[in-house]
Design a protein around this motif. Structure first.
Motif, PDB file in Angstrom:
ATOM      1  N   VAL A 169      24.856 100.445 -88.093  1.00  0.00           N
ATOM      2  CA  VAL A 169      25.194 101.742 -87.510  1.00  0.00           C
ATOM      3  C   VAL A 169      25.621 102.769 -88.555  1.00  0.00           C
ATOM      4  N   ASP A 170      26.316 102.328 -89.595  1.00  0.00           N
ATOM      5  CA  ASP A 170      26.714 103.274 -90.652  1.00  0.00           C
ATOM      6  C   ASP A 170      25.490 103.754 -91.439  1.00  0.00           C
ATOM      7  N   GLN A 171      24.616 102.830 -91.760  1.00  0.00           N
ATOM      8  CA  GLN A 171      23.383 103.169 -92.472  1.00  0.00           C
ATOM      9  C   GLN A 171      22.503 104.105 -91.633  1.00  0.00           C
ATOM     10  N   MET A 172      22.479 103.883 -90.318  1.00  0.00           N
ATOM     11  CA  MET A 172      21.625 104.684 -89.436  1.00  0.00           C
ATOM     12  C   MET A 172      22.107 106.123 -89.297  1.00  0.00           C
ATOM     13  N   LYS A 173      23.304 106.409 -89.763  1.00  0.00           N
ATOM     14  CA  LYS A 173      23.788 107.787 -89.723  1.00  0.00           C
ATOM     15  C   LYS A 173      22.921 108.716 -90.578  1.00  0.00           C
ATOM     16  N   SER A 174      22.206 108.140 -91.533  1.00  0.00           N
ATOM     17  CA  SER A 174      21.331 108.951 -92.387  1.00  0.00           C
ATOM     18  C   SER A 174      19.894 108.963 -91.890  1.00  0.00           C
ATOM     19  N   SER A 175      19.655 108.403 -90.697  1.00  0.00           N
ATOM     20  CA  SER A 175      18.308 108.374 -90.116  1.00  0.00           C
ATOM     21  C   SER A 175      17.787 109.787 -89.868  1.00  0.00           C
ATOM     22  N   ALA A 176      16.468 109.934 -90.048  1.00  0.00           N
ATOM     23  CA  ALA A 176      15.822 111.223 -89.774  1.00  0.00           C
ATOM     24  C   ALA A 176      15.359 111.325 -88.327  1.00  0.00           C
ATOM     25  N   ASP A 177      15.534 110.253 -87.549  1.00  0.00           N
ATOM     26  CA  ASP A 177      15.103 110.248 -86.146  1.00  0.00           C
ATOM     27  C   ASP A 177      16.062 111.118 -85.326  1.00  0.00           C
ATOM     28  N   PRO A 178      15.541 112.155 -84.676  1.00  0.00           N
ATOM     29  CA  PRO A 178      16.412 113.054 -83.898  1.00  0.00           C
ATOM     30  C   PRO A 178      17.202 112.341 -82.803  1.00  0.00           C
ATOM     31  N   VAL A 179      16.616 111.308 -82.191  1.00  0.00           N
ATOM     32  CA  VAL A 179      17.323 110.575 -81.136  1.00  0.00           C
ATOM     33  C   VAL A 179      18.516 109.834 -81.728  1.00  0.00           C
ATOM     34  N   VAL A 180      18.296 109.150 -82.849  1.00  0.00           N
ATOM     35  CA  VAL A 180      19.374 108.427 -83.526  1.00  0.00           C
ATOM     36  C   VAL A 180      20.470 109.401 -83.949  1.00  0.00           C
ATOM     37  N   TRP A 221      28.141 107.061 -69.581  1.00  0.00           N
ATOM     38  CA  TRP A 221      27.371 107.355 -70.791  1.00  0.00           C
ATOM     39  C   TRP A 221      27.673 106.409 -71.944  1.00  0.00           C
ATOM     40  N   VAL A 222      28.821 105.772 -71.941  1.00  0.00           N
ATOM     41  CA  VAL A 222      29.061 104.720 -72.937  1.00  0.00           C
ATOM     42  C   VAL A 222      28.066 103.582 -72.716  1.00  0.00           C
ATOM     43  N   VAL A 223      27.904 103.164 -71.452  1.00  0.00           N
ATOM     44  CA  VAL A 223      26.941 102.099 -71.143  1.00  0.00           C
ATOM     45  C   VAL A 223      25.523 102.537 -71.502  1.00  0.00           C
ATOM     46  N   PHE A 224      25.151 103.762 -71.144  1.00  0.00           N
ATOM     47  CA  PHE A 224      23.813 104.259 -71.457  1.00  0.00           C
ATOM     48  C   PHE A 224      23.580 104.300 -72.975  1.00  0.00           C
ATOM     49  N   ALA A 225      24.601 104.704 -73.726  1.00  0.00           N
ATOM     50  CA  ALA A 225      24.462 104.782 -75.184  1.00  0.00           C
ATOM     51  C   ALA A 225      24.223 103.410 -75.793  1.00  0.00           C
ATOM     52  N   LEU A 226      24.886 102.377 -75.263  1.00  0.00           N
ATOM     53  CA  LEU A 226      24.695 101.017 -75.778  1.00  0.00           C
ATOM     54  C   LEU A 226      23.272 100.524 -75.491  1.00  0.00           C
ATOM     55  N   ILE A 227      22.748 100.900 -74.326  1.00  0.00           N
ATOM     56  CA  ILE A 227      21.373 100.518 -73.979  1.00  0.00           C
ATOM     57  C   ILE A 227      20.381 101.267 -74.855  1.00  0.00           C
ATOM     58  N   GLU A 228      20.597 102.565 -75.034  1.00  0.00           N
ATOM     59  CA  GLU A 228      19.672 103.361 -75.838  1.00  0.00           C
ATOM     60  C   GLU A 228      19.764 102.993 -77.317  1.00  0.00           C
ATOM     61  N   ALA A 229      20.944 102.579 -77.762  1.00  0.00           N
ATOM     62  CA  ALA A 229      21.095 102.144 -79.158  1.00  0.00           C
ATOM     63  C   ALA A 229      20.170 100.971 -79.451  1.00  0.00           C
ATOM     64  N   GLU A 230      20.075 100.025 -78.506  1.00  0.00           N
ATOM     65  CA  GLU A 230      19.158  98.901 -78.715  1.00  0.00           C
ATOM     66  C   GLU A 230      17.716  99.384 -78.804  1.00  0.00           C
ATOM     67  N   GLU A 231      17.354 100.291 -77.918  1.00  0.00           N
ATOM     68  CA  GLU A 231      15.975 100.790 -77.904  1.00  0.00           C
ATOM     69  C   GLU A 231      15.587 101.410 -79.246  1.00  0.00           C
ATOM     70  N   TYR A 232      16.544 102.049 -79.901  1.00  0.00           N
ATOM     71  CA  TYR A 232      16.246 102.723 -81.168  1.00  0.00           C
ATOM     72  C   TYR A 232      16.717 101.942 -82.389  1.00  0.00           C
ATOM     73  N   GLY A 233      17.033 100.667 -82.204  1.00  0.00           N
ATOM     74  CA  GLY A 233      17.316  99.793 -83.343  1.00  0.00           C
ATOM     75  C   GLY A 233      18.640 100.016 -84.027  1.00  0.00           C
ATOM     76  N   ILE A 234      19.595 100.619 -83.332  1.00  0.00           N
ATOM     77  CA  ILE A 234      20.923 100.821 -83.910  1.00  0.00           C
ATOM     78  C   ILE A 234      21.784  99.599 -83.563  1.00  0.00           C
ATOM     79  N   THR A 235      22.295  98.924 -84.555  1.00  0.00           N
ATOM     80  CA  THR A 235      23.082  97.711 -84.342  1.00  0.00           C
ATOM     81  C   THR A 235      24.492  97.864 -84.903  1.00  0.00           C
ATOM     82  N   GLN A 236      25.336  96.910 -84.579  1.00  0.00           N
ATOM     83  CA  GLN A 236      26.700  96.901 -85.112  1.00  0.00           C
ATOM     84  C   GLN A 236      26.670  96.836 -86.641  1.00  0.00           C
ATOM     85  N   ALA A 237      25.699  96.116 -87.178  1.00  0.00           N
ATOM     86  CA  ALA A 237      25.621  95.933 -88.632  1.00  0.00           C
ATOM     87  C   ALA A 237      25.057  97.150 -89.364  1.00  0.00           C
TER      88      ALA A 237
END
Length: 331
Positions: free
Chosen positions: A253-264, A235-251
């Protein structure tokens, strides 16, 4: 899609592998001794590469620190025995997922991190443009690999009479080819690109033929018998793949914590606590992404068009961009 009536998600218990990792304070990771783009150490002993990043992500997830990894360089013939013996926790070493390995070696593959295929490299001056022109040719190949078996199958099916020149280590195989002992070199196409870039006096003197003669899904594996740790790495590998799909990046990721997207929200642990199902806390995936970036960032940094390997994204693109990278939902 359909849930059984009365089914309840229950927290996972920590497995013996995770307990051992926490007790020693380090993840033991088996890697290729030197395959730039996938695993290689610099003069200070700092390891980088796509396979290396997988272990760093797991270490960040379970220990909170991507640097808490003990690296064990392994050649092709020793890699499985070392994992079976418990000397490493995870094998992340450009290893092909096959039925034989999955069913008979006491290990579980956790997913595919690079879709590859076996190719051939020849000198440009040979004027060979297709693998079908290798009739009677000597071909350098490493023992203990799917590569050796695939070469024999390809030669037999196409009646080429190829003469394999077999070596125990990758280093010996590299030296033999560049010394002119073989007319061609065969391994995974990504490996050929890495070897050409690192070892050739002039990389432009060598050509990787367009033919791919096999499917080589490369990915990490863990020992059988610990379903909890198997689930974590998977699931670590799956999370890294899904993070790309939903636009979550290393830069971001902190900002995306406030995202309203349920998947994020689920990936980053700001809504549901998926971590308790893995025996982890709710920020397990956040730490992995913060440490190494999403899968696309890992690919681009280590092997992509802007790296020294300059490999196209191809099959390793996201499923919605023409590739095969498709992660089950983190939910």
């Amino acid at each position: 899609m359909f849930a059984l009536l009365g089914a309840v998600a229950t927290p996972a218990m920590a497995g013996k592998t995770l307990d051992a990792i926490k007790s020693r304070g380090a993840l033991n990771c088996g890697v290729n001794p030197s395959l730039p783009g996938f695993a290689a150490a610099d003069s200070q002993g700092n390891w980088t590469g796509l396979d290396v990043d997988v272990c760093k992500a797991v270490a960040a997830t379970v220990l909170g620190d991507a640097n808490k990894v003990k690296w064990t360089p392994l050649n092709a013939t020793q890699r499985f025995a070392v994992l079976q013996a418990g000397e490493i926790d995870i094998l992340s070493r450009n290893t092909t997922w096959t039925l034989n390995r999955d069913a008979s070696l006491g290990l579980h593959f956790t997913g595919t991190t690079y879709y590859d295929g076996q190719g051939f490299m020849v000198t440009k001056k040979s004027k060979i443009t297709s693998a079908k022109q290798l009739k009677g040719a000597t071909v350098c190949v490493q023992s203990g690999t799917t590569t050796e078996k695939n070469l024999n199958d390809y030669s037999k099916v196409n009646k080429l009479g190829i003469k394999p020149v077999v070596f125990d280590t990758q280093e010996a195989t590299n030296k033999a080819y560049f010394a002119g002992r073989c007319q061609a070199y065969t391994t995974d196409a990504s490996g050929l690109a890495s070897v050409r870039n690192k070892e050739a006096t002039n990389p432009d003197d060598h050509v990787i033929l367009p033919d791919l003669i096999s499917k080589e899904p490369l990915g990490p594996s863990v020992r059988r018998g610990d379903d909890e740790f198997f689930a974590i790495v998977k699931w670590v590998v799956f999370a890294l793949i899904e993070a790309e799909e939903y636009g979550i990046t290393q830069a971001n990721v902190d900002q995306m914590k406030s995202s309203a997207d349920p998947v994020v929200q689920r990936i980053l642990g700001t809504s549901e606590d998926t971590g308790k199902l893995l025996g982890l806390d709710k920020e397990w995936a956040y730490r992995a992404i913060k440490a190494v970036g999403n899968y696309g960032e890992m690919f681009e940094r280590n092997v992509g068009p802007k790296s020294t390997l300059k490999l196209p994204r191809g099959l390793n693109n996201q499923w919605n961009k023409g590739g095969l990278m498709y992660a089950p939902p983190v939910r």
